[in-house]
Design a protein around this motif. Sequence first.
Motif, short mmCIF file in Angstrom:
data_model
loop_
_atom_site.label_atom_id
_atom_site.label_comp_id
_atom_site.label_asym_id
_atom_site.label_seq_id
_atom_site.Cartn_x
_atom_site.Cartn_y
_atom_site.Cartn_z
N GLY A 99 53.18 38.66 29.68
CA GLY A 99 53.20 37.95 30.94
C GLY A 99 52.20 38.46 31.97
N ALA A 100 51.49 39.54 31.65
CA ALA A 100 50.45 40.09 32.53
C ALA A 100 49.36 40.69 31.65
CB ALA A 100 51.04 41.14 33.47
N PRO A 101 48.59 39.84 30.96
CA PRO A 101 47.75 40.30 29.85
C PRO A 101 46.29 40.58 30.19
CG PRO A 101 47.84 37.92 29.83
CD PRO A 101 48.64 38.37 31.03
N ALA A 102 45.92 40.60 31.45
CA ALA A 102 44.49 40.55 31.80
C ALA A 102 43.67 41.67 31.16
CB ALA A 102 44.32 40.56 33.31
N ARG A 138 35.89 42.18 25.26
CA ARG A 138 34.83 43.11 25.69
C ARG A 138 34.12 42.63 26.95
NH1 ARG A 138 34.34 46.97 21.85
NH2 ARG A 138 32.46 47.80 22.85
N ARG A 139 34.87 41.98 27.80
CA ARG A 139 34.37 41.55 29.11
C ARG A 139 35.57 41.35 30.01
NH1 ARG A 139 35.22 36.14 30.16
NH2 ARG A 139 35.99 34.93 28.37
N VAL A 140 35.35 41.38 31.32
CA VAL A 140 36.46 41.20 32.24
C VAL A 140 37.00 39.78 32.16
CG1 VAL A 140 37.12 41.11 34.68
CG2 VAL A 140 35.72 43.01 33.84
N VAL A 141 38.29 39.68 31.91
CA VAL A 141 39.01 38.41 31.88
C VAL A 141 40.09 38.46 32.94
CG1 VAL A 141 40.44 36.84 30.52
CG2 VAL A 141 38.57 38.09 29.41
N THR A 142 40.07 37.53 33.87
CA THR A 142 41.10 37.48 34.90
C THR A 142 42.11 36.39 34.57
OG1 THR A 142 39.85 35.92 36.26
CG2 THR A 142 39.44 38.27 36.63
N THR A 143 43.27 36.47 35.22
CA THR A 143 44.30 35.45 35.03
C THR A 143 44.71 34.90 36.38
OG1 THR A 143 46.05 37.13 35.06
CG2 THR A 143 45.16 36.51 32.91
N ASP A 144 45.22 33.68 36.37
CA ASP A 144 45.61 33.02 37.62
C ASP A 144 46.98 33.47 38.10
OD1 ASP A 144 43.26 31.55 37.70
OD2 ASP A 144 44.10 29.93 36.48
N SER A 145 47.81 33.93 37.19
CA SER A 145 49.17 34.30 37.56
C SER A 145 49.68 35.35 36.58
CB SER A 145 50.10 33.08 37.55
OG SER A 145 50.16 32.52 36.24
N MET A 146 50.85 35.88 36.89
CA MET A 146 51.49 36.82 35.98
C MET A 146 53.00 36.73 36.18
SD MET A 146 50.17 40.24 37.91
CE MET A 146 50.35 40.44 39.68
N ALA A 147 53.73 37.00 35.12
CA ALA A 147 55.19 36.90 35.18
C ALA A 147 55.77 37.92 34.22
CB ALA A 147 55.65 35.49 34.81
N ARG A 158 46.02 41.13 37.79
CA ARG A 158 45.29 39.95 37.33
C ARG A 158 43.79 40.14 37.26
NH1 ARG A 158 45.32 35.92 40.74
NH2 ARG A 158 46.26 36.92 42.55
N PHE A 159 43.28 41.22 37.89
CA PHE A 159 41.84 41.40 37.99
C PHE A 159 41.43 42.78 37.47
CE2 PHE A 159 42.95 38.40 41.40
CZ PHE A 159 42.13 37.35 41.07
N PRO A 160 41.14 42.91 36.20
CA PRO A 160 40.69 44.20 35.66
C PRO A 160 39.41 44.67 36.33
CG PRO A 160 41.32 42.71 33.89
CD PRO A 160 41.30 41.89 35.15
N ILE A 161 39.23 45.98 36.35
CA ILE A 161 38.06 46.61 36.95
C ILE A 161 37.05 46.89 35.86
CG2 ILE A 161 37.23 48.62 38.23
CD1 ILE A 161 40.12 48.81 39.40
N ALA A 162 35.83 46.42 36.04
CA ALA A 162 34.82 46.50 34.98
C ALA A 162 34.58 47.93 34.52
CB ALA A 162 33.52 45.86 35.46
N ALA A 163 34.47 48.88 35.45
CA ALA A 163 34.19 50.26 35.06
C ALA A 163 35.33 50.85 34.24
CB ALA A 163 33.95 51.11 36.31
N VAL A 164 36.56 50.46 34.57
CA VAL A 164 37.72 50.96 33.81
C VAL A 164 37.73 50.33 32.42
CG1 VAL A 164 40.22 51.23 33.81
CG2 VAL A 164 38.96 51.22 35.98
N LEU A 165 37.43 49.06 32.34
CA LEU A 165 37.35 48.41 31.04
C LEU A 165 36.29 49.08 30.17
CD1 LEU A 165 37.99 46.18 28.99
CD2 LEU A 165 36.36 44.71 30.21
N ASP A 166 35.15 49.42 30.73
CA ASP A 166 34.11 50.10 29.95
C ASP A 166 34.65 51.39 29.34
OD1 ASP A 166 32.29 48.13 30.55
OD2 ASP A 166 31.32 49.25 32.17
#
Length: 317
Positions: A205-208, A216-225, A234-242
Motif C-alpha cells: 500500500g506504500a510501494p514507492a 532503477r529510477r525514482v517512481v512516485t505514487t499518487d496515494s498510499m494506504a 510517496r516521493f523517494p529521494i534520488a540519492a537514497v535510491l542510488d
Amino acid sequence: MTGTRLDLDRIRAARHVIDPVFLDSPLFRCDPLGHRLGCAVSIKLETANPVRSFKGRGTELVTSQLRDGAAVCASAGNLGWALGWSGRRRGVDVTVVASRRAPAAKLDRIRALGTTLELVDGDFEAARERAVELARQRGVRLVEDSLDVETCEGAATIGLELVDRVSPGDAVLIALGGGAMATGVGHVLKELAPGVEVICVQPAGAPAMTLSWRERRVVTTDSMATIADGVAGRFPIAAVLDDLLQVADDAVLVEEASIVAGLRLLLEEAGVVAEPSAALGVAAVLEDPGRFAGRHVVTIVCGGNADMDAYRRWAGF
C-alpha cells in the motif's frame, strides 16, 4: 563494492558519539517464532531504548553537530520523538512537523518532551513541505531522514552489531520506507558480510521506494494506504535510491493482512509489541515461506510505537 554516500570509518566512529542507551540492542534467536515460520529466526530488537525505535541512533549524530542550535524535521512520529530526545540532551531547539493523521501516541510523546509540534493536514509529504518552509524561514537545520547521511550512518551501527552473528546464506530483512535503515545496514553488511542476503520489505500500500528500486529510477505514487505509517512515503529521494541500488539484493512488497499476522506472531511467539513497520520482515516470510525454509533469518524490529487502540484490534484482544 561500488561506492555509496556512506563511509565505514565514519560508521565505526559513530558508536563513540551515539548515547550508549541506543547501542548493542538485544539480538536473540527466537525458536517459537522460527517454528511457526519454518526457518531459524533471530530478532534484532530496536525498541529497547528511550524512544522505542532505531531512530535515536541517527538523531544522536545530527544533534552532536548542532549543540545549542536549532533544527526542524518532518516526521511520521518516530524521527520526531528521537530528534526531540536527542535535542533536549544537547540543548538543540527542535520543531517537529507531522500530519494530523499520525498516531496520537507518537504525537503525545513528542509533546511530552517539550518539543514544539506543528500539525498539518494531509500526509507525510505535506509535513515535509511545511518543514522545508519553516527551516528556510528560520534559517535553521532541516533534518531530512534518509537524505541526511547521518541518519543512514546512525542506523548503520545496527549492521556493525549484526556482522558477527550472521553467516553466508543468511538473510537480513529490513523495513523499507525512506531508506535510512536499509541503506545503512545494507552498506555495512555488503562491506563486512557480503554473503548475507539483504532483503528490503515494504507495504504494497506504500510501494514507492520498492518500485523505484525495481525500475532503477525514482517512481512516485499518487496515494498510499497502509497501517505501517512509519514507512509510508510517496516521493523517494534520488540519492537514497542510488545507495539502495548498491546494497539491496531484493525489495519485496507485502500485503496488509500479512503485516497484521506478523504483529500477532511477534506478540504470541516472542512477547514483542511491535508497530506495523516492525512486522514487515515477518510478513515477508509469511508470504514466501519456501524462500526462507531452513535458512537463518534476522528480522530487525525497528519500532514499538503502535497506537494501542489500533494494536488491540490488530492483535485480536
